[in-house]
Design an enzyme around this catalytic site. Structure first.
Site, PDB file in Angstrom:
ATOM      1  N   LEU A   1      67.597  64.710  33.204  1.00  0.00           N
ATOM      2  CA  LEU A   1      68.432  65.904  33.065  1.00  0.00           C
ATOM      3  C   LEU A   1      69.521  65.574  32.049  1.00  0.00           C
ATOM      4  CD1 LEU A   1      68.804  67.107  36.772  1.00  0.00           C
ATOM      5  CD2 LEU A   1      67.282  68.018  34.999  1.00  0.00           C
TER       6      LEU A   1
ATOM      7  N   ASP B   1      58.601  64.055  26.625  1.00  0.00           N
ATOM      8  CA  ASP B   1      58.589  64.495  28.018  1.00  0.00           C
ATOM      9  C   ASP B   1      58.286  65.989  28.119  1.00  0.00           C
ATOM     10  OD1 ASP B   1      59.417  64.070  30.928  1.00  0.00           O
ATOM     11  OD2 ASP B   1      60.851  65.613  30.312  1.00  0.00           O
ATOM     12  N   PHE B   2      57.599  66.382  29.170  1.00  0.00           N
ATOM     13  CA  PHE B   2      57.311  67.790  29.496  1.00  0.00           C
ATOM     14  C   PHE B   2      56.877  68.567  28.250  1.00  0.00           C
ATOM     15  CE2 PHE B   2      58.297  72.143  31.081  1.00  0.00           C
ATOM     16  CZ  PHE B   2      57.590  72.090  32.264  1.00  0.00           C
TER      17      PHE B   2
ATOM     18  N   GLU C   1      53.487  64.107  26.955  1.00  0.00           N
ATOM     19  CA  GLU C   1      53.130  64.329  28.354  1.00  0.00           C
ATOM     20  C   GLU C   1      52.711  65.787  28.516  1.00  0.00           C
ATOM     21  OE1 GLU C   1      55.170  64.167  32.816  1.00  0.00           O
ATOM     22  OE2 GLU C   1      56.265  64.912  31.076  1.00  0.00           O
TER      23      GLU C   1
ATOM     24  N   GLY D   1      36.639  60.690  25.734  1.00  0.00           N
ATOM     25  CA  GLY D   1      35.262  60.974  25.344  1.00  0.00           C
ATOM     26  C   GLY D   1      35.159  61.893  24.148  1.00  0.00           C
TER      27      GLY D   1
ATOM     28  N   ASP E   1      55.960  59.296  37.845  1.00  0.00           N
ATOM     29  CA  ASP E   1      55.812  60.552  38.568  1.00  0.00           C
ATOM     30  C   ASP E   1      54.650  60.499  39.562  1.00  0.00           C
ATOM     31  OD1 ASP E   1      57.902  62.085  37.377  1.00  0.00           O
ATOM     32  OD2 ASP E   1      56.661  62.371  35.598  1.00  0.00           O
TER      33      ASP E   1
ATOM     34  N   LYS F   1      31.190  46.433  34.315  1.00  0.00           N
ATOM     35  CA  LYS F   1      30.739  47.268  35.423  1.00  0.00           C
ATOM     36  C   LYS F   1      31.856  47.352  36.450  1.00  0.00           C
ATOM     37  CE  LYS F   1      29.854  44.999  39.490  1.00  0.00           C
ATOM     38  NZ  LYS F   1      29.867  45.504  40.883  1.00  0.00           N
TER      39      LYS F   1
END
Length: 418
Positions: A78, A196-197, A221, A291, A305, A391
């Site tokens: 904040l 962020d955000f 993000e 991918g 988070d 594997k």
């Protein structure tokens, strides 16, 4: 459907340059998230500085640091006066000492860029704290989106509720933020950025900020929910629309910013429960962002988070080494979580370091080729870069041929190389 790597460059280099500088990495990064949700309680900058030689020796190329500026909340998310480098993590002097030690050990510092929202200092329109009088960047209500109580324009993304959201459509806001980002790069000593955000404002602004400041590597993000179907709301096998949204965001940054591969996290933490078939999509490729656009996919299994003391979307704790065996051998840019590396015991740390050593020694990178050899209920196996096989799962599997040598193994995973 999906993205072609060829659109943005060839070979193993990322494409994207600002003033002749490659701004989105080399494709061989291994990232460490250098904090958790409680780190602000522990004199973090000096504490982390002591660990930098160990972090460098392990092979990490970049450490993501928590927000390093003044904030209403101790965790830093904040922000108030973003030019003040005195935070709950330590003083400006301690931060700059940490950054210098990182530079001396060839570890890049990643700044946590929190620019979707900002806590005001003064009550303005509507009695809300939507003015920034007395601060560096003394914005008025025009800097705040109309939908969160300001006089600016409507938001270009999702709202972060409870605090004023910044209006990035305003020229003066963007110019001020670009100057601040350049200051972080050229004066403070940060080299990489984490946005962020990123759902809160249009990706085109991220592109503009990266072009202005020229970080060596950036990641956003962009986190939204995976696809679940009623009535059981079990994770869908097909997550193409989820990863496409992340791909579209990356594309809107001009390909200059990577994104955290939340699709892979969501799939992988279900796969480890005995559903390894999830890791191969209908085209035979890895089922996450890696991918489709591996050089822009930052793979991870936990962050501050999803795990830590928040635990919003935790990875099954008894399967984390299977998770790391996957992301540290596969294409994409892998990120290791601080808690796992430093707090879960020397055995876990040693196993992660061994996997990192294999990644480096066999020159696995963000665009390494991959051939999925098996993906069933009990085992997943793949060959990466023609000279590494791995594997995971409880099922038995090993590569055929005498040229393969076991490089490392642990609970329900193994890695071989030629």
């Amino acid at each position: 459907m999906g993205y072609s790597e060829k659109k943005y460059g060839e070979d193993n280099q990322w494409a994207g340059f600002v003033d002749g500088q490659n701004v989105i990495g080399r494709g061989r990064e291994i990232l460490l998230q250098g904090f958790n949700w409680e780190s602000h309680k522990y004199q973090w900058w000096p504490s982390l500085e002591q660990k930098i030689p160990q972090i460098s020796k392990a092979g990490f190329t970049s450490v993501w640091l928590p927000p390093a500026f003044d904030s209403l909340a101790p965790q830093g998310y904040l922000p108030r006066n973003i030019y003040s480098l005195n935070s709950e993590y330590g003083s400006e002097y301690q931060l700059k000492s940490l950054l210098k030690t990182m530079q001396n050990n060839n570890v890049r510092a990643m700044a946590d860029i929190v620019i979707n929202h900002r806590v005001g200092s003064t009550q303005g329109a509507g009695g809300l704290y939507n003015r920034y009088d007395g601060m560096a960047l003394p914005w008025d209500e025009r800097a705040v989106t109309r939908c969160t109580g300001g006089h600016g324009n409507w938001s270009t993304g999702d709202n972060f509720h409870g605090v004023p959201n910044i209006d990035h459509t305003q020229d003066f806001v963007r110019n001020d933020l670009k100057n601040w980002l350049q200051w972080l790069r050229k004066s403070v000593g940060f080299q990489d950025f984490r946005f962020d955000f990123a759902k809160g404002f249009a990706a085109k602004f991220v592109k503009e900020y990266i072009e202005a400041a020229g970080p060596m590597f950036s990641v956003g993000e962009y986190w939204d929910s995976c696809n679940y179907s009623p009535p059981s709301y079990h994770l869908d096998y097909n997550q193409d629309s989820h990863r496409q949204r992340i791909i579209d965001w990356i594309d809107s940054t001009g390909g200059l910013c990577a994104a955290f591969d939340f699709t892979t996290k969501g799939i992988l933490q279900e796969a480890v429960k005995g559903e390894w078939w999830r890791l191969r999509d209908s085209q035979g490729k890895p089922a996450g962002v890696l991918g489709w656009w591996p050089s822009r996919a930052v793979t991870f299994i936990e962050n501050h988070d999803t795990g830590s003391t928040q635990g919003h979307w935790p990875f099954p704790s008894n399967h984390i080494m299977e998770g790391y065996a996957y992301i540290l051998t596969h294409p994409g840019i892998p990120k290791v979580f601080y808690d796992h590396f430093f707090d879960w015991g020397s055995s876990i740390q040693d196993q992660i370091i061994k996997l990192m050593q294999i990644r480096r020694s066999q020159d696995l990178h963000s665009r390494s080729s991959i051939k999925i050899l098996e993906a069933s209920a009990h085992v997943y196996a793949a060959m990466i870069g023609e000279k590494v096989c791995m594997k995971v799962g409880e099922g038995s599997w090993c590569p055929w041929g005498r040229e393969w040598k076991l490089a490392t193994s642990g609970h329900r995973y193994a890695v071989w190389h030629k």
